[in-house]
Scaffold this motif. Structure first.
Motif, PDB file in Angstrom:
ATOM      1  N   ASP A  16      36.855  29.455  36.735  1.00 27.54           N
ATOM      2  CA  ASP A  16      36.458  30.561  37.252  1.00 27.54           C
ATOM      3  C   ASP A  16      36.451  31.714  36.530  1.00 27.54           C
ATOM      4  N   ILE A  17      37.322  31.826  35.235  1.00 24.95           N
ATOM      5  CA  ILE A  17      37.328  32.930  34.478  1.00 24.95           C
ATOM      6  C   ILE A  17      36.092  32.762  33.543  1.00 24.95           C
ATOM      7  N   PHE A  21      33.073  35.185  32.885  1.00 26.78           N
ATOM      8  CA  PHE A  21      32.332  35.614  31.549  1.00 26.78           C
ATOM      9  C   PHE A  21      30.931  35.285  31.396  1.00 26.78           C
ATOM     10  N   MET A  22      30.498  34.271  31.821  1.00 27.22           N
ATOM     11  CA  MET A  22      29.064  33.986  31.590  1.00 27.22           C
ATOM     12  C   MET A  22      28.084  34.887  32.380  1.00 27.22           C
ATOM     13  N   ASN A  23      28.763  34.927  33.558  1.00 27.50           N
ATOM     14  CA  ASN A  23      27.970  36.064  34.493  1.00 27.50           C
ATOM     15  C   ASN A  23      27.936  37.442  33.815  1.00 27.50           C
ATOM     16  N   CYS A  24      28.913  38.017  33.438  1.00 26.72           N
ATOM     17  CA  CYS A  24      29.089  39.177  32.484  1.00 26.72           C
ATOM     18  C   CYS A  24      27.968  39.192  31.806  1.00 26.72           C
ATOM     19  N   LYS A  39      37.224  42.411  28.105  1.00 26.80           N
ATOM     20  CA  LYS A  39      38.361  42.018  28.976  1.00 26.80           C
ATOM     21  C   LYS A  39      38.278  40.673  29.443  1.00 26.80           C
ATOM     22  N   VAL A  40      37.231  40.524  29.914  1.00 27.00           N
ATOM     23  CA  VAL A  40      36.790  39.058  30.661  1.00 27.00           C
ATOM     24  C   VAL A  40      37.041  37.850  29.564  1.00 27.00           C
ATOM     25  N   VAL A  45      40.072  33.684  26.843  1.00 27.03           N
ATOM     26  CA  VAL A  45      40.812  33.126  25.602  1.00 27.03           C
ATOM     27  C   VAL A  45      42.282  32.803  26.143  1.00 27.03           C
ATOM     28  N   HIS A  46      42.984  33.663  26.563  1.00 30.79           N
ATOM     29  CA  HIS A  46      44.324  33.534  26.918  1.00 30.79           C
ATOM     30  C   HIS A  46      44.763  32.405  27.884  1.00 30.79           C
TER      31      HIS A  46
END
Length: 86
Positions: A16-17, A21-24, A39-40, A45-46
């Protein structure tokens, strides 16, 4: 540098994250170069880091089990060899 982003390699949470990120990156083609998606990316990465740690713990547990199994087999073989000699 992040790992491969293929969905089958990660948990649903990380997928989901990653999708976010890809959408951003798609929505903000130019402002992403100025930190719009940082931030995303940091959350992604976290999440990957937590996955890697969980896999590491799981693999360590399996390695300990395998090592114990091998030790038991070696001890059994040594006992059998001693019995044959006597």
């Amino acid at each position: 540098m992040h790992p491969d982003l293929s969905p089958h390699l990660h948990t649903d949470e990380c997928n989901d994250i990653t999708l976010e990120f890809m959408n951003c990156n798609v929505e903000h083609k130019f402002s992403r170069f100025f930190g719009r998606c940082d931030k995303v990316y940091d959350r992604m990465v976290h999440c990957f880091h937590l996955e890697r740690k969980a896999k590491q713990l799981h693999n360590n547990e399996n390695a300990i089990k395998r090592q114990d199994f091998v030790r038991q087999k070696i001890l059994e073989e040594m006992r059998q060899d001693r019995e044959r000699v006597l």
